[in-house]
Write an enzyme that holds these catalytic residues in place. Structure first.
Site, short mmCIF file in Angstrom:
data_model
loop_
_atom_site.label_atom_id
_atom_site.label_comp_id
_atom_site.label_asym_id
_atom_site.label_seq_id
_atom_site.Cartn_x
_atom_site.Cartn_y
_atom_site.Cartn_z
N SER A 85 -16.08 -31.06 65.51
CA SER A 85 -15.56 -30.44 64.25
C SER A 85 -16.45 -29.71 63.83
O SER A 85 -16.24 -28.82 62.71
CB SER A 85 -14.58 -31.18 63.53
OG SER A 85 -13.36 -31.47 64.08
N TYR A 181 -6.58 -32.91 55.77
CA TYR A 181 -7.27 -32.42 57.25
C TYR A 181 -6.53 -32.46 58.49
O TYR A 181 -5.77 -33.32 58.74
CB TYR A 181 -8.72 -33.32 57.28
CG TYR A 181 -9.45 -32.93 58.50
CD1 TYR A 181 -10.41 -32.12 58.42
CD2 TYR A 181 -9.00 -33.21 59.88
CE1 TYR A 181 -11.41 -31.58 59.34
CE2 TYR A 181 -10.06 -32.93 61.06
CZ TYR A 181 -11.12 -32.02 60.69
OH TYR A 181 -11.94 -31.67 61.70
N SER A 182 -6.59 -31.05 59.02
CA SER A 182 -6.03 -30.96 60.28
C SER A 182 -6.54 -29.84 60.99
O SER A 182 -6.98 -28.88 60.42
CB SER A 182 -4.54 -30.59 59.98
OG SER A 182 -3.85 -30.23 60.93
N GLY A 329 -18.38 -34.02 62.78
CA GLY A 329 -17.50 -33.65 63.91
C GLY A 329 -17.56 -34.90 65.03
O GLY A 329 -18.54 -35.49 65.20
#
Length: 374
Positions: A85, A181-182, A329
């Site tokens: 991420s 968060y998505s 991430g």
């Protein structure tokens, strides 16, 4: 692919400088090296690696553990890793560049660019803005757990396939109601970029970021590309507590796409975050928007657009900033935390095991903090 900021709801025994081995100082062991060894010893990672940049642009690299559990090869210094991420920060930069060019408006609804596409139970793209996508305040549901098997079994999913998986879930909350968060937010952001520009998203990342600041070991994998291109530590996954580790270095990250598919090195990530904060990637107006934050539900942690502000546990030395700008991430095989400060310091740390606990994520962050505060 998931940043373990979502988990936290925010959530070799030497250093190497310019190719010269640097022993620990008389003051004690190097705190960054200690941080890597914690990831190996306490969190079960086969290996860990890091790069730290001081305010003068000098880099130090670190390794700990093994790069391959079968051959017992060393962790390659500054090897390539999947950054999960942290890709989102790259995606946000491209969107904000297009905002600066007048091609995208942060406060325009998604339907302006993708009419009728984002629809589901409690989900309506007419009421979700681009800003809400980048800041995780849209309420779009998460899809990551649904596609992990596809990633591991190297099944290709197009961005539309992945979005369809997400839209099978109900909205998490009303747009703008709070932070949540998505990764779905960044799938949609990537689709907007493609629609506006009319070219593949990966090309825009390459042209607008990678080539622009000379990231030599960073890339967006091509369709069907499952191997990591350059020298790299092997990445591992533990399917359940107590299960044996298995090598998952070769996966198909297509389901992650603009939310988490990229490959980089720790030193390239330092260059990227440094260039971002010093204005080489965004005009001041867009960088200011990126750094305008909302609370994430944990004291001191606030979400901007593709980046978060985090507190630094530095002493009161005025030479040290007390806030870092960061992203984390995780993707099968790897977990990374990368951050930089306004005074030119930057650090990135990776463990070769997807972090599954808040404690492991905190240890990643601690290692980065040690670099930024030393």
């Amino acid at each position: 692919m998931r940043t373990r900021l979502a988990l936290t709801a925010l959530a070799l025994t030497t250093a190497v400088t310019a190719g010269v081995t640097a022993p620990a100082t008389a003051a004690g062991p190097d705190p960054v090296q200690q941080g890597l060894e914690t990831l190996v010893r306490s969190d079960g990672a086969p290996g860990a690696l890091a790069s730290a940049r001081d305010g003068a642009g000098h880099d130090r690299t670190y390794t700990a553990g093994e790069g391959d559990r079968d051959t017992h090869a060393k962790v390659p210094r500054d090897g390539q890793v999947r950054i999960g991420s942290v890709t989102k920060t790259f995606t946000a930069v491209v969107v904000l560049q297009l905002v600066g060019e007048g091609k995208i408006s942060l406060d325009a609804p998604v339907d302006t660019y993708l009419p009728g596409l984002v629809r589901g139970k409690g989900i309506d793209g007419r009421h979700i803005t681009v800003r809400q996508l980048l800041q995780h305040t849209s309420g779009l549901p998460e899809y990551e757990d649904d596609v992990t098997k596809d990633i591991l079994e190297r099944r290709h999913l197009s961005p539309r396939d992945a979005l369809d998986v997400a839209l099978g879930h109900e909205a998490a909350f009303a747009p703008g109601a709070r932070y949540g968060y998505s990764s779905t937010n960044y799938l949609v952001a990537g689709l907007i970029v493609q629609k506006v520009i009319g070219r593949p998203f990966a090309e825009e990342i390459d042209k607008r970021v990678i080539q622009r600041i000379g990231l030599r070991h960073t890339y967006f994998p091509a369709a069907g590309e499952t191997a990591i291109r350059e020298r790299h530590p092997q990445g591992y996954r533990q399917d359940s507590p107590g299960a044996p580790l298995r090598n998952v270095s070769e996966i198909d990250p297509s389901a992650s796409w603009s939310a988490g598919a990229m490959v980089s090195t720790n030193s390239d990530l330092n260059r990227f975050f440094s260039a971002l904060l010093d204005g080489r990637l965004l005009a001041k107006a867009q960088l200011d928007q990126m750094r305008t934050t909302v609370p994430m539900g944990k004291d001191g942690y606030n979400a901007g657009l593709g980046i978060i502000s985090t507190p630094l546990p530095c002493d009161d030395d005025p030479a040290h900033d007390r806030v870092a700008w960061a992203h984390s991430g995780a993707i099968p095989g790897y977990g990374t935390w990368a951050a930089a400060t306004d005074d030119g310091r930057a650090a990135s740390v990776t463990m070769t095991l997807e972090p599954k606990t808040n404690e492991a994520v905190k240890h990643l962050e601690n290692a980065v903090d040690a670099a930024l505060c030393s």
